[in-house]
Design a protein around this motif. Sequence first.
Motif, PDB file in Angstrom:
ATOM      1  N   TYR A 211     -43.552 -15.582  72.650  1.00  0.00           N
ATOM      2  CA  TYR A 211     -42.776 -16.566  71.909  1.00  0.00           C
ATOM      3  C   TYR A 211     -41.942 -17.325  72.929  1.00  0.00           C
ATOM      4  CZ  TYR A 211     -41.136 -17.775  67.147  1.00  0.00           C
ATOM      5  OH  TYR A 211     -40.889 -18.378  65.936  1.00  0.00           O
ATOM      6  N   HIS A 212     -42.472 -18.467  73.378  1.00  0.00           N
ATOM      7  CA  HIS A 212     -41.857 -19.196  74.487  1.00  0.00           C
ATOM      8  C   HIS A 212     -40.735 -20.135  74.074  1.00  0.00           C
ATOM      9  CE1 HIS A 212     -44.270 -18.182  78.069  1.00  0.00           C
ATOM     10  NE2 HIS A 212     -45.286 -18.030  77.240  1.00  0.00           N
TER      11      HIS A 212
ATOM     12  N   TRP B 129     -32.007 -13.780  72.926  1.00  0.00           N
ATOM     13  CA  TRP B 129     -31.755 -14.745  71.862  1.00  0.00           C
ATOM     14  C   TRP B 129     -33.040 -15.022  71.079  1.00  0.00           C
ATOM     15  CZ3 TRP B 129     -33.505 -19.887  71.176  1.00  0.00           C
ATOM     16  CH2 TRP B 129     -32.873 -20.577  70.129  1.00  0.00           C
ATOM     17  N   ILE B 130     -34.139 -15.176  71.772  1.00  0.00           N
ATOM     18  CA  ILE B 130     -35.421 -15.408  71.108  1.00  0.00           C
ATOM     19  C   ILE B 130     -35.837 -14.175  70.307  1.00  0.00           C
ATOM     20  CG2 ILE B 130     -37.904 -15.575  71.576  1.00  0.00           C
ATOM     21  CD1 ILE B 130     -36.670 -18.255  71.420  1.00  0.00           C
ATOM     22  N   ALA B 131     -35.589 -12.985  70.829  1.00  0.00           N
ATOM     23  CA  ALA B 131     -35.932 -11.769  70.099  1.00  0.00           C
ATOM     24  C   ALA B 131     -35.207 -11.734  68.750  1.00  0.00           C
ATOM     25  CB  ALA B 131     -35.589 -10.534  70.924  1.00  0.00           C
TER      26      ALA B 131
ATOM     27  N   GLU C  32     -39.456  -2.989  66.567  1.00  0.00           N
ATOM     28  CA  GLU C  32     -40.338  -2.272  67.500  1.00  0.00           C
ATOM     29  C   GLU C  32     -41.603  -3.051  67.835  1.00  0.00           C
ATOM     30  OE1 GLU C  32     -40.745  -0.288  63.360  1.00  0.00           O
ATOM     31  OE2 GLU C  32     -39.136  -1.087  64.635  1.00  0.00           O
ATOM     32  N   GLN C  33     -41.868  -4.133  67.101  1.00  0.00           N
ATOM     33  CA  GLN C  33     -43.026  -4.984  67.404  1.00  0.00           C
ATOM     34  C   GLN C  33     -42.689  -6.025  68.472  1.00  0.00           C
ATOM     35  OE1 GLN C  33     -44.773  -6.594  63.814  1.00  0.00           O
ATOM     36  NE2 GLN C  33     -46.137  -7.976  64.923  1.00  0.00           N
ATOM     37  N   ILE C  34     -41.411  -6.146  68.807  1.00  0.00           N
ATOM     38  CA  ILE C  34     -40.942  -7.162  69.751  1.00  0.00           C
ATOM     39  C   ILE C  34     -40.561  -6.503  71.073  1.00  0.00           C
ATOM     40  CG2 ILE C  34     -39.246  -8.994  70.166  1.00  0.00           C
ATOM     41  CD1 ILE C  34     -38.855  -9.098  67.095  1.00  0.00           C
ATOM     42  N   VAL C  35     -41.016  -7.096  72.166  1.00  0.00           N
ATOM     43  CA  VAL C  35     -40.650  -6.638  73.502  1.00  0.00           C
ATOM     44  C   VAL C  35     -39.986  -7.815  74.225  1.00  0.00           C
ATOM     45  CG1 VAL C  35     -41.459  -5.703  75.697  1.00  0.00           C
ATOM     46  CG2 VAL C  35     -42.612  -5.071  73.566  1.00  0.00           C
ATOM     47  N   THR C  36     -38.764  -7.631  74.683  1.00  0.00           N
ATOM     48  CA  THR C  36     -38.072  -8.701  75.402  1.00  0.00           C
ATOM     49  C   THR C  36     -38.389  -8.623  76.890  1.00  0.00           C
ATOM     50  OG1 THR C  36     -36.263  -8.721  73.785  1.00  0.00           O
ATOM     51  CG2 THR C  36     -35.830  -9.744  75.928  1.00  0.00           C
ATOM     52  N   ILE C  37     -39.019  -9.689  77.384  1.00  0.00           N
ATOM     53  CA  ILE C  37     -39.333  -9.797  78.814  1.00  0.00           C
ATOM     54  C   ILE C  37     -38.846 -11.167  79.283  1.00  0.00           C
ATOM     55  CG2 ILE C  37     -41.110  -9.742  80.596  1.00  0.00           C
ATOM     56  CD1 ILE C  37     -42.897  -8.172  78.691  1.00  0.00           C
ATOM     57  N   PRO C  38     -37.690 -11.241  79.918  1.00  0.00           N
ATOM     58  CA  PRO C  38     -37.195 -12.544  80.383  1.00  0.00           C
ATOM     59  C   PRO C  38     -38.147 -13.176  81.390  1.00  0.00           C
ATOM     60  CG  PRO C  38     -35.480 -10.870  80.503  1.00  0.00           C
ATOM     61  CD  PRO C  38     -36.769 -10.155  80.249  1.00  0.00           C
ATOM     62  N   ARG C  39     -38.167 -14.495  81.395  1.00  0.00           N
ATOM     63  CA  ARG C  39     -38.939 -15.183  82.422  1.00  0.00           C
ATOM     64  C   ARG C  39     -38.456 -14.749  83.796  1.00  0.00           C
ATOM     65  NH1 ARG C  39     -39.242 -21.434  80.251  1.00  0.00           N
ATOM     66  NH2 ARG C  39     -40.702 -21.063  78.546  1.00  0.00           N
ATOM     67  N   GLY C  40     -39.350 -14.834  84.763  1.00  0.00           N
ATOM     68  CA  GLY C  40     -39.015 -14.359  86.093  1.00  0.00           C
ATOM     69  C   GLY C  40     -38.949 -15.468  87.119  1.00  0.00           C
ATOM     70  N   VAL C  41     -38.104 -15.272  88.096  1.00  0.00           N
ATOM     71  CA  VAL C  41     -37.991 -16.181  89.229  1.00  0.00           C
ATOM     72  C   VAL C  41     -38.628 -15.512  90.440  1.00  0.00           C
ATOM     73  CG1 VAL C  41     -36.400 -17.386  90.779  1.00  0.00           C
ATOM     74  CG2 VAL C  41     -35.858 -17.198  88.340  1.00  0.00           C
ATOM     75  N   ASP C  42     -39.449 -16.255  91.157  1.00  0.00           N
ATOM     76  CA  ASP C  42     -40.057 -15.738  92.382  1.00  0.00           C
ATOM     77  C   ASP C  42     -38.990 -15.744  93.469  1.00  0.00           C
ATOM     78  OD1 ASP C  42     -41.444 -15.228  94.723  1.00  0.00           O
ATOM     79  OD2 ASP C  42     -43.169 -16.457  94.159  1.00  0.00           O
TER      80      ASP C  42
ATOM     81  N   ALA D 154     -35.139 -21.501  75.064  1.00  0.00           N
ATOM     82  CA  ALA D 154     -35.548 -20.122  74.815  1.00  0.00           C
ATOM     83  C   ALA D 154     -35.089 -19.210  75.948  1.00  0.00           C
ATOM     84  CB  ALA D 154     -37.056 -20.044  74.664  1.00  0.00           C
ATOM     85  N   PHE D 155     -35.201 -19.713  77.166  1.00  0.00           N
ATOM     86  CA  PHE D 155     -34.725 -18.969  78.342  1.00  0.00           C
ATOM     87  C   PHE D 155     -33.931 -19.892  79.249  1.00  0.00           C
ATOM     88  CE2 PHE D 155     -35.457 -17.728  82.811  1.00  0.00           C
ATOM     89  CZ  PHE D 155     -34.745 -16.534  82.820  1.00  0.00           C
ATOM     90  N   GLY D 156     -34.565 -20.876  79.801  1.00  0.00           N
ATOM     91  CA  GLY D 156     -33.886 -21.795  80.707  1.00  0.00           C
ATOM     92  C   GLY D 156     -34.184 -21.479  82.159  1.00  0.00           C
ATOM     93  N   ARG D 157     -35.424 -21.793  82.569  1.00  0.00           N
ATOM     94  CA  ARG D 157     -35.858 -21.463  83.929  1.00  0.00           C
ATOM     95  C   ARG D 157     -35.041 -22.203  84.987  1.00  0.00           C
ATOM     96  NH1 ARG D 157     -40.449 -19.294  86.279  1.00  0.00           N
ATOM     97  NH2 ARG D 157     -41.441 -19.040  84.255  1.00  0.00           N
TER      98      ARG D 157
END
Length: 389
Positions: free
Chosen positions: A120-121, A150-152, A164-174, A294-297
């Motif tokens: 869910y982007h 917030w999206i979760a 329990e159907q939702i897993v929060t994985i924040p966007r990642g920065v390299d 949703a996140f804010g890269r």
Amino acid sequence: MDDFPDMKGRVILQVAPELSAGGVERTVLEVTEAIVAAGGRALLASRGGRLEPEFARLGGELFRMDAKSRNPLTIKINEGKIRQAIREEKVDLVHARSRAPAWSAYAAARAEGVPFVTTYHGAYSGNSGLKRTYNSVMAKGDLVIANSNWIAAHIQKVHEIPAEQIVTIPRGVDLAEFDPAVVAPARVNAIRESWGLAGDKRLTLFLPGRLTAWKGQGLAIDAFAALAPDERAALVLVLAGDPQGRDHYVEELQTKIETSGLVNSVIIAPHISDMAAAYLASGIVLAPSTRPEAFGRVAAEAAAMERPVIVSDHGGGRETVLEAETGARVAPGDVRALAGALRAMIALGPTVRASMGKAGRAHVQRHFSKRGLQTATLTVYKRLLEKGN
């Protein structure tokens, strides 16, 4: 990689509209890299785009289709193409990242009996019953990945699915790419030269993002204009991004710049490939989106490059920016609030801003790394694949 869940022999099919520029596309590449590094095959159903060479370099395999179309007939045709890919390539799991192609992928995965994951982007708007139904496919994954807390919460509220159907994985920065220590001065100079700012000593305010009204470019111009003339004299504002066909909006911005008397102080620049250098070419980064991110890269990448960030106080910005520690959060859409935050940030001086920047990088290292996103996503895959065995 030793720290990734083992994907040896596994075939993962991601589904996304295109490979142009944006958070969805960047995450596709990051997960592709992880799948291949963990011994799996990384497939993508998409119309492709400017990031195809990078996708191929990472070991990804493209199945080209018009995955951006919302035409019901095309969605049905794509369902058939995805089913064929699942059978012929022995796909173990399908991961959809956008609504229109997600409907094709959902039907295909269910028909072929393979696990289905969604990410869910964004906080998709849904004022009508039809639109809410269209959006609902993003909550139909066996597991649904939310890219911020917030999206979760938004998913649970709107779609009423179990937590329990939702897993929060924040966007990642390299953090290897977005590291001030590895960016050569020549790269920074090249960016400033492309902006026409070579040798310019003014403090650069930088707002990157596709040129669309809700990203807040117009708001930033108004806030800049609200500063006193002597304050503006020491500043320059750079708006950089791809209009993606919104030429009328670009004309509106240019008119606003001209009527505000800011022709020599505000620059509209094209899409930038070397974002790490672009952040270093600036002093303060802005992300004043009028709708919740949703996140804010941008905020996370800029913080990784040790730049203080001013964001709107809603959505994922509340997680990526710590008020008065790594930047500032302001009331969404409020010109006076944004102008006030700019004044306050400038008044802090370079030493304090540098300290905020270092705190920002530490915050990103703790919570928003690319490696964290990759490991967590592959863990979701592993969980579903093992459940099916």
